[in-house]
Write a protein that holds these residues in place. Structure first.
Motif, PDB file in Angstrom:
ATOM      1  N   UNK A 194     -65.865  81.611  -8.276  1.00 32.28           N
ATOM      2  CA  UNK A 194     -66.079  80.222  -8.702  1.00 32.28           C
ATOM      3  C   UNK A 194     -66.663  79.408  -7.556  1.00 32.28           C
ATOM      4  N   UNK A 195     -67.703  78.662  -7.841  1.00 32.34           N
ATOM      5  CA  UNK A 195     -68.306  77.752  -6.871  1.00 32.34           C
ATOM      6  C   UNK A 195     -67.456  76.487  -6.805  1.00 32.34           C
ATOM      7  N   UNK A 196     -66.805  76.246  -5.665  1.00 32.27           N
ATOM      8  CA  UNK A 196     -65.915  75.094  -5.533  1.00 32.27           C
ATOM      9  C   UNK A 196     -66.639  73.758  -5.698  1.00 32.27           C
ATOM     10  N   UNK A 197     -67.937  73.773  -5.538  1.00 32.28           N
ATOM     11  CA  UNK A 197     -68.694  72.528  -5.707  1.00 32.28           C
ATOM     12  C   UNK A 197     -68.652  72.039  -7.152  1.00 32.28           C
ATOM     13  N   UNK A 198     -68.333  72.968  -8.075  1.00 39.34           N
ATOM     14  CA  UNK A 198     -68.279  72.598  -9.494  1.00 39.34           C
ATOM     15  C   UNK A 198     -66.883  72.177  -9.938  1.00 39.34           C
ATOM     16  N   UNK A 199     -65.892  72.348  -9.044  1.00 34.68           N
ATOM     17  CA  UNK A 199     -64.500  72.080  -9.404  1.00 34.68           C
ATOM     18  C   UNK A 199     -64.124  70.652  -9.009  1.00 34.68           C
ATOM     19  N   UNK A 200     -63.486  69.954  -9.925  1.00 34.97           N
ATOM     20  CA  UNK A 200     -63.013  68.589  -9.648  1.00 34.97           C
ATOM     21  C   UNK A 200     -61.614  68.651  -9.047  1.00 34.97           C
ATOM     22  N   UNK A 201     -61.455  68.091  -7.857  1.00 37.22           N
ATOM     23  CA  UNK A 201     -60.159  68.105  -7.190  1.00 37.22           C
ATOM     24  C   UNK A 201     -59.251  66.996  -7.683  1.00 37.22           C
ATOM     25  N   UNK A 202     -58.000  67.340  -7.926  1.00 37.07           N
ATOM     26  CA  UNK A 202     -57.010  66.342  -8.376  1.00 37.07           C
ATOM     27  C   UNK A 202     -55.983  66.024  -7.297  1.00 37.07           C
ATOM     28  N   UNK A 203     -56.105  66.679  -6.142  1.00 33.44           N
ATOM     29  CA  UNK A 203     -55.150  66.444  -5.062  1.00 33.44           C
ATOM     30  C   UNK A 203     -55.473  65.182  -4.282  1.00 33.44           C
ATOM     31  N   UNK A 204     -54.734  64.997  -3.203  1.00 28.72           N
ATOM     32  CA  UNK A 204     -54.910  63.810  -2.370  1.00 28.72           C
ATOM     33  C   UNK A 204     -56.322  63.768  -1.790  1.00 28.72           C
ATOM     34  N   UNK A 205     -56.954  62.607  -1.883  1.00 28.66           N
ATOM     35  CA  UNK A 205     -58.316  62.399  -1.372  1.00 28.66           C
ATOM     36  C   UNK A 205     -59.315  63.367  -1.998  1.00 28.66           C
ATOM     37  N   UNK A 206     -59.058  63.754  -3.263  1.00 28.99           N
ATOM     38  CA  UNK A 206     -59.974  64.632  -3.963  1.00 28.99           C
ATOM     39  C   UNK A 206     -59.874  66.091  -3.583  1.00 28.99           C
ATOM     40  N   UNK A 207     -58.769  66.452  -2.904  1.00 26.71           N
ATOM     41  CA  UNK A 207     -58.574  67.838  -2.468  1.00 26.71           C
ATOM     42  C   UNK A 207     -58.402  68.759  -3.671  1.00 26.71           C
TER      43      UNK A 207
END
Length: 405
Positions: A119-132
């Motif tokens: 999976x390309x992490x650039x396509x994943x939306x982060x839900x953690x702190x500061x978009x992590x």
């Protein structure tokens, strides 16, 4: 000065835990008592606070790793000065905190899972702190469908058909695979064990809730005012009724230990609480000495802290009997599963108005089905039925609870 962050000492009944979430990454500063990491055991998610202010230097155990009591899981540099002068964590702070070659912040476990699944992490939306990006974000990510090949231009005389969703055109059937949390896996294991290792049987009865509802309506405002905001619910009545019924039928309050039957001379009643991570059963201790107000306050406290994951492991140890209320979710009838080594569990259900025959007349009454699941090895059918009848009699005539009749 470098110091260690260790796993808290687990109770004897808890052998190990799993690193659930790191709230700080190497290079990030924190204050004393700030939560650094969550550790999930088979009973609760335990928060580990910082023993002192400082800067996290190294994580020794990643998310998903198994840990035991007092195991070192991280190293930090102690001192307010170090914390104050620490740079703000970014993608370049450490290889374990970010993906290489870009500024996408991802947890180490998330990066590892992304590499395994391609999976390309650039396509994943982060839900953690500061978009992590967390491990859950990667686990829940679905690869976007490949664009359809360009179609040949249609003749000018024809009107282009409206586009259909990709799933309709290709017949795609999306699935999502999410690993069980440790708590959910242990709950599943224990429920299966309860059905396989006990002679479980369920008996039913029904109770007219009208008298308790009338009493509650008459006194709920005065009750709340007198007891500092504690609300009068139904659980207090059922717990008090269960205490008296347990006194009358000691076998229901017993448990099996090897070849012995242990009869408990006290009533420690577990109250099932639903949380986002699964069902937990904190215990009200020595309920025989508690008032209805104290019971209601204890149940409400468990509900609030269960929602926030704040119930401690010690509060879920022991218990001689359990009450679960599926009625809050709309359940009309169910067969609750035993909570070993306890010998019985009482299931409450939804209050439903039904036509009932009363003295030769049909009346509409607010009725509730009650279910008692019990271990037939130590509780006879007669005792189980007598227990439920005792509960029914006290709920339909609440004065019996106060007078212990």
């Amino acid at each position: 000065m470098s110091n260690e962050i260790k796993v808290p000492t687990f109770p004897e009944s808890v052998q190990e835990g799993t690193i659930a979430t790191w709230h700080k990454q190497p290079g990030e500063a924190f204050a004393r008592d700030e939560v650094i990491v969550d550790i999930e055991t088979d009973k609760v998610v335990q928060e580990v606070p910082a023993p002192a202010a400082g800067v996290l230097k190294q994580i020794l155990k990643e998310e998903g790793d198994i840990v035991v009591s007092n195991e070192v899981i991280a190293i930090f540099e102690e001192g307010d000065a170090a914390a104050a002068g620490a740079p703000t964590a970014s993608a370049g702070d450490s290889a374990s905190a970010a993906t290489s070659g870009n500024d996408i912040i991802a947890a180490p476990a998330a990066k590892k899972l992304a590499e395994e699944r391609g999976i390309n992490l650039a396509l994943v939306t982060g839900t953690g702190k500061a978009g992590r990006i967390t491990k859950e974000d990667v686990a829940n990510f679905t690869q976007p469908a490949a664009p359809a090949p360009a179609a040949a231009p249609a003749p000018a005389a024809k009107i282009a058909a409206p586009s259909a969703p990709v799933a309709e055109m290709t017949g795609e059937r999306v699935e999502k695979r999410v690993p069980m949390t440790r708590l959910r896996a242990i709950i599943a294991e224990r429920l299966l064990s309860a059905t396989q290792s006990t002679a479980m049987l369920t008996t039913f009865n029904e109770v007219n809730m009208g008298p308790v509802m009338a009493l509650r309506k008459q006194y709920k405002d005065q009750f709340e005012k007198t007891h500092n905001g504690t609300r009068l619910g139904f659980m207090g009545f059922f717990v008090k009724a269960a205490v008296e019924a347990l006194r009358r039928i000691p076998a229901v309050n017993a448990s099996i230990d090897a070849n012995d039957i242990v009869y408990h001379g006290y009533q420690d009643i577990g109250v099932a609480v639903s949380t986002a991570k699964g069902l937990v059963v904190p215990v009200l201790r020595n309920v025989e000495n508690m008032s209805i107000a104290e019971i209601e306050n204890g149940v409400r406290d468990f509900g609030l802290r269960g929602r926030d994951g704040k119930i401690s492991i010690d509060e879920m140890q022991g218990g001689t009997f359990t009450i679960t209320n599926g009625g809050v979710f709309g359940s009309l009838l169910s067969t609750p599963i035993l909570n070993p080594p306890q010998a019985a569990i009482l299931g409450m259900h939804k209050i439903q108005e039904r036509p009932m025959a009363v003295n030769g007349e049909v009346k509409i009454l607010p009725m509730m089905y009650l279910a008692l699941s019990y271990d037939h090895r130590i509780i006879d059918g007669k005792e189980a039925v007598q227990f439920l009848v005792a509960i029914k009699d006290m709920i339909e005539d609440p004065a019996r609870i106060l007078l212990e009749l």
